[in-house]
Design a protein around this motif. Sequence first.
Motif, PDB file in Angstrom:
ATOM      1  N   LEU A   1      29.599  42.897  49.724  1.00 52.60           N
ATOM      2  CA  LEU A   1      28.276  43.002  50.448  1.00 52.60           C
ATOM      3  C   LEU A   1      28.098  41.797  51.394  1.00 52.60           C
ATOM      4  CD1 LEU A   1      26.154  44.621  47.522  1.00 52.60           C
ATOM      5  CD2 LEU A   1      27.187  45.762  49.584  1.00 52.60           C
ATOM      6  N   ALA A   2      28.461  40.627  50.990  1.00 49.48           N
ATOM      7  CA  ALA A   2      28.438  39.614  51.712  1.00 49.48           C
ATOM      8  C   ALA A   2      28.589  39.569  53.089  1.00 49.48           C
ATOM      9  CB  ALA A   2      29.105  38.131  51.121  1.00 49.48           C
ATOM     10  N   ILE A   3      29.760  40.494  53.661  1.00 51.91           N
ATOM     11  CA  ILE A   3      30.018  40.675  54.901  1.00 51.91           C
ATOM     12  C   ILE A   3      28.793  40.989  55.883  1.00 51.91           C
ATOM     13  CG2 ILE A   3      31.170  42.191  56.534  1.00 51.91           C
ATOM     14  CD1 ILE A   3      32.843  39.760  55.688  1.00 51.91           C
ATOM     15  N   ASN A   4      27.968  42.076  55.055  1.00 54.33           N
ATOM     16  CA  ASN A   4      26.959  42.498  55.671  1.00 54.33           C
ATOM     17  C   ASN A   4      25.582  41.700  55.750  1.00 54.33           C
ATOM     18  OD1 ASN A   4      28.008  44.949  56.402  1.00 54.33           O
ATOM     19  ND2 ASN A   4      28.073  45.593  54.341  1.00 54.33           N
ATOM     20  N   LEU A   5      25.610  40.588  54.987  1.00 55.69           N
ATOM     21  CA  LEU A   5      24.515  39.546  55.001  1.00 55.69           C
ATOM     22  C   LEU A   5      24.187  38.848  56.213  1.00 55.69           C
ATOM     23  CD1 LEU A   5      25.244  37.815  51.625  1.00 55.69           C
ATOM     24  CD2 LEU A   5      23.510  39.618  52.202  1.00 55.69           C
TER      25      LEU A   5
ATOM     26  N   ALA B   1      21.693  35.297  62.686  1.00 57.81           N
ATOM     27  CA  ALA B   1      22.866  35.091  63.135  1.00 57.81           C
ATOM     28  C   ALA B   1      24.035  35.765  62.098  1.00 57.81           C
ATOM     29  CB  ALA B   1      23.192  33.560  62.894  1.00 57.81           C
ATOM     30  N   PRO B   2      24.838  36.187  62.615  1.00 53.94           N
ATOM     31  CA  PRO B   2      26.034  36.955  61.712  1.00 53.94           C
ATOM     32  C   PRO B   2      26.867  35.996  60.880  1.00 53.94           C
ATOM     33  CG  PRO B   2      26.815  36.854  63.728  1.00 53.94           C
ATOM     34  CD  PRO B   2      25.453  36.403  63.871  1.00 53.94           C
ATOM     35  N   PRO B   3      27.334  36.365  59.834  1.00 59.58           N
ATOM     36  CA  PRO B   3      28.216  35.378  59.039  1.00 59.58           C
ATOM     37  C   PRO B   3      29.370  34.888  59.914  1.00 59.58           C
ATOM     38  CG  PRO B   3      27.955  37.514  57.661  1.00 59.58           C
ATOM     39  CD  PRO B   3      27.510  37.628  59.019  1.00 59.58           C
ATOM     40  N   THR B   4      29.856  33.758  59.561  1.00 53.52           N
ATOM     41  CA  THR B   4      31.223  33.237  60.279  1.00 53.52           C
ATOM     42  C   THR B   4      32.310  34.278  60.065  1.00 53.52           C
ATOM     43  OG1 THR B   4      30.143  30.999  59.751  1.00 53.52           O
ATOM     44  CG2 THR B   4      32.547  31.367  60.645  1.00 53.52           C
ATOM     45  N   ASP B   5      33.102  34.417  61.187  1.00 57.34           N
ATOM     46  CA  ASP B   5      34.164  35.217  60.840  1.00 57.34           C
ATOM     47  C   ASP B   5      35.205  34.755  59.547  1.00 57.34           C
ATOM     48  OD1 ASP B   5      33.660  36.421  63.107  1.00 57.34           O
ATOM     49  OD2 ASP B   5      34.965  35.562  64.263  1.00 57.34           O
ATOM     50  N   LEU B   6      35.582  35.646  59.048  1.00 60.93           N
ATOM     51  CA  LEU B   6      36.499  35.651  57.544  1.00 60.93           C
ATOM     52  C   LEU B   6      37.517  34.751  58.030  1.00 60.93           C
ATOM     53  CD1 LEU B   6      36.515  36.661  54.928  1.00 60.93           C
ATOM     54  CD2 LEU B   6      37.879  38.458  55.545  1.00 60.93           C
ATOM     55  N   SER B   7      38.146  35.118  59.022  1.00 58.74           N
ATOM     56  CA  SER B   7      39.549  34.435  59.406  1.00 58.74           C
ATOM     57  C   SER B   7      39.127  32.872  59.611  1.00 58.74           C
ATOM     58  CB  SER B   7      40.266  34.883  60.437  1.00 58.74           C
ATOM     59  OG  SER B   7      39.288  34.786  61.668  1.00 58.74           O
ATOM     60  N   GLU B   8      38.214  32.537  60.040  1.00 61.62           N
ATOM     61  CA  GLU B   8      37.631  31.153  60.550  1.00 61.62           C
ATOM     62  C   GLU B   8      37.398  30.381  59.135  1.00 61.62           C
ATOM     63  OE1 GLU B   8      34.113  28.787  62.674  1.00 61.62           O
ATOM     64  OE2 GLU B   8      34.468  30.666  63.455  1.00 61.62           O
TER      65      GLU B   8
ATOM     66  N   ILE C   1      40.930  28.715  37.298  1.00 64.29           N
ATOM     67  CA  ILE C   1      41.050  29.405  38.922  1.00 64.29           C
ATOM     68  C   ILE C   1      40.466  28.769  39.770  1.00 64.29           C
ATOM     69  CG2 ILE C   1      40.703  31.929  39.622  1.00 64.29           C
ATOM     70  CD1 ILE C   1      40.231  32.690  36.605  1.00 64.29           C
ATOM     71  N   PHE C   2      41.032  28.740  40.971  1.00 64.56           N
ATOM     72  CA  PHE C   2      40.546  28.228  42.207  1.00 64.56           C
ATOM     73  C   PHE C   2      40.555  28.998  43.156  1.00 64.56           C
ATOM     74  CE2 PHE C   2      43.125  25.325  39.586  1.00 64.56           C
ATOM     75  CZ  PHE C   2      42.474  24.131  39.550  1.00 64.56           C
ATOM     76  N   MET C   3      39.630  29.346  44.066  1.00 67.83           N
ATOM     77  CA  MET C   3      39.498  30.454  44.756  1.00 67.83           C
ATOM     78  C   MET C   3      38.566  30.228  46.153  1.00 67.83           C
ATOM     79  SD  MET C   3      36.236  32.817  42.818  1.00 67.83           S
ATOM     80  CE  MET C   3      37.067  32.472  41.388  1.00 67.83           C
ATOM     81  N   PRO C   4      39.043  30.574  47.219  1.00 64.23           N
ATOM     82  CA  PRO C   4      38.354  30.576  48.421  1.00 64.23           C
ATOM     83  C   PRO C   4      36.974  31.331  48.585  1.00 64.23           C
ATOM     84  CG  PRO C   4      39.893  31.954  48.818  1.00 64.23           C
ATOM     85  CD  PRO C   4      40.179  31.471  47.423  1.00 64.23           C
ATOM     86  N   SER C   5      36.131  30.930  49.373  1.00 59.51           N
ATOM     87  CA  SER C   5      34.731  31.552  49.192  1.00 59.51           C
ATOM     88  C   SER C   5      34.715  33.063  49.553  1.00 59.51           C
ATOM     89  CB  SER C   5      33.688  30.825  50.319  1.00 59.51           C
ATOM     90  OG  SER C   5      34.347  31.231  51.542  1.00 59.51           O
ATOM     91  N   ALA C   6      35.713  33.550  50.237  1.00 60.84           N
ATOM     92  CA  ALA C   6      35.800  35.225  50.394  1.00 60.84           C
ATOM     93  C   ALA C   6      35.980  36.025  49.048  1.00 60.84           C
ATOM     94  CB  ALA C   6      36.585  35.553  51.443  1.00 60.84           C
ATOM     95  N   LEU C   7      36.479  35.117  48.047  1.00 70.25           N
ATOM     96  CA  LEU C   7      36.835  35.877  46.727  1.00 70.25           C
ATOM     97  C   LEU C   7      35.953  35.479  45.699  1.00 70.25           C
ATOM     98  CD1 LEU C   7      40.631  35.316  46.343  1.00 70.25           C
ATOM     99  CD2 LEU C   7      39.594  37.277  47.413  1.00 70.25           C
TER     100      LEU C   7
ATOM    101  N   ALA D   1      26.924  34.446  50.939  1.00 67.22           N
ATOM    102  CA  ALA D   1      25.687  34.710  50.237  1.00 67.22           C
ATOM    103  C   ALA D   1      25.352  33.359  49.220  1.00 67.22           C
ATOM    104  CB  ALA D   1      25.808  36.060  49.252  1.00 67.22           C
ATOM    105  N   GLU D   2      24.355  32.647  49.489  1.00 71.32           N
ATOM    106  CA  GLU D   2      24.098  31.536  48.936  1.00 71.32           C
ATOM    107  C   GLU D   2      23.535  31.895  47.377  1.00 71.32           C
ATOM    108  OE1 GLU D   2      21.476  28.854  50.647  1.00 71.32           O
ATOM    109  OE2 GLU D   2      22.430  28.764  52.566  1.00 71.32           O
ATOM    110  N   GLN D   3      23.952  31.149  46.394  1.00 69.32           N
ATOM    111  CA  GLN D   3      23.496  31.334  45.201  1.00 69.32           C
ATOM    112  C   GLN D   3      22.706  29.899  44.549  1.00 69.32           C
ATOM    113  OE1 GLN D   3      24.088  34.559  43.377  1.00 69.32           O
ATOM    114  NE2 GLN D   3      24.953  34.786  45.403  1.00 69.32           N
ATOM    115  N   THR D   4      22.350  29.805  43.248  1.00 66.97           N
ATOM    116  CA  THR D   4      21.919  28.822  42.950  1.00 66.97           C
ATOM    117  C   THR D   4      22.750  27.980  42.666  1.00 66.97           C
ATOM    118  OG1 THR D   4      19.988  30.087  41.686  1.00 66.97           O
ATOM    119  CG2 THR D   4      20.414  27.901  40.846  1.00 66.97           C
ATOM    120  N   ASN D   5      22.767  26.701  43.412  1.00 65.62           N
ATOM    121  CA  ASN D   5      23.605  25.435  43.306  1.00 65.62           C
ATOM    122  C   ASN D   5      24.789  25.842  43.771  1.00 65.62           C
ATOM    123  OD1 ASN D   5      21.912  23.891  41.924  1.00 65.62           O
ATOM    124  ND2 ASN D   5      22.362  24.698  39.877  1.00 65.62           N
ATOM    125  N   ILE D   6      24.906  26.960  44.685  1.00 66.19           N
ATOM    126  CA  ILE D   6      26.308  27.247  45.466  1.00 66.19           C
ATOM    127  C   ILE D   6      25.963  27.411  46.864  1.00 66.19           C
ATOM    128  CG2 ILE D   6      28.400  29.031  45.566  1.00 66.19           C
ATOM    129  CD1 ILE D   6      27.777  29.597  42.649  1.00 66.19           C
TER     130      ILE D   6
END
Length: 317
Positions: free
Chosen positions: A10-14, A29-36, A201-207, A212-217
């Motif tokens: 859903l975050a793509i549509n935020l 403003a749309p979200p920054t491109d995923l590839s960037e 586990i270490f993950m990029p933001s798209a995973l 989508a901002e979260q509390t403390n994230i």
Amino acid sequence: MNIKSIFYFLAINLIFISCKKDDDAIVIAPPTDLSEILVDDEAALQAYFSTHFYNYEDFENPAEDFDYKIVFGTISGANSDKISLLNSEGFGFKTVKVKSENVGITEGDEEIDHKLYYLVAREGIGATTTIADSTYVRYQGELLNGTIFNSYAAPIWFDLPDLVTGVIGFAQGITAFKGGGPGSVNEDGTVKIEDYGIGAIFMPSALGYYAAEQTNIPAYSPMIFKIDLLAVNQTDHDNDGIPSYLEDVDGDGRLNNDNTDSVDEEKAFVFIPNYLDPDDDGDNTPTSEEIDIVNGEVVFRDTDNDGIPDHLDPDTK
């Protein structure tokens, strides 16, 4: 793990909304491109891996009072001689190097591979984990700067298919670990589990949460989850006799996009994924009546020998 997954999140549509001070106009403003974002996240993760280590020596030769907790530190000062998360394998330690798997994320019509990283300090001796299982986990979530945003010191059950539509990196990454041995009951009624899976586990933001901002994230934040995988329960969510992990028909590591019901265009069609559907082909014959269980194992019938199992074939009654 070897799982290729496409994550529709859903975050793509935020959108982000801000106000101009002069006229209070709303600027969208749309979200920054995923590839960037992928490039930035990968650079940040690699920088972390090259400048940080974990307490591998404690796991190699555990002291009697060792609590078996993952601790990350910066390679500097008194720790200048420590081996980084990138380079530690091959120095006499069993498993102390981050490893990775690709997870596909869609942006428009394009699928972009994102690397999901995991560190196995102790694999565990119990059941192997699949993306369909229910897992009993302790964890701590933190940002690359060390900020802790969530923590469960007491174990909690997670049904992994639910997480695939949220923090997909957690659900995919935990499949690199196994649960612990059989639990024993202490005199006070608590249960003791030993030799469980331990790692991170270490993950990029798209995973994770992406834009989508979260509390403390903050938005676009790569994340780390330190995990203790205590137990794994194989699931059959719809009680049709087929373990849920076998209902990933297309083998992409996600259960929520597999629906093999026949479609009657004159009737309303409700998408129910196979792992939640007791009649997988919609032929009004329960799946449980179209399979065989032999010595505890599922055997798929193909009565008309057309290459399609009966429970997925509406032409077979």
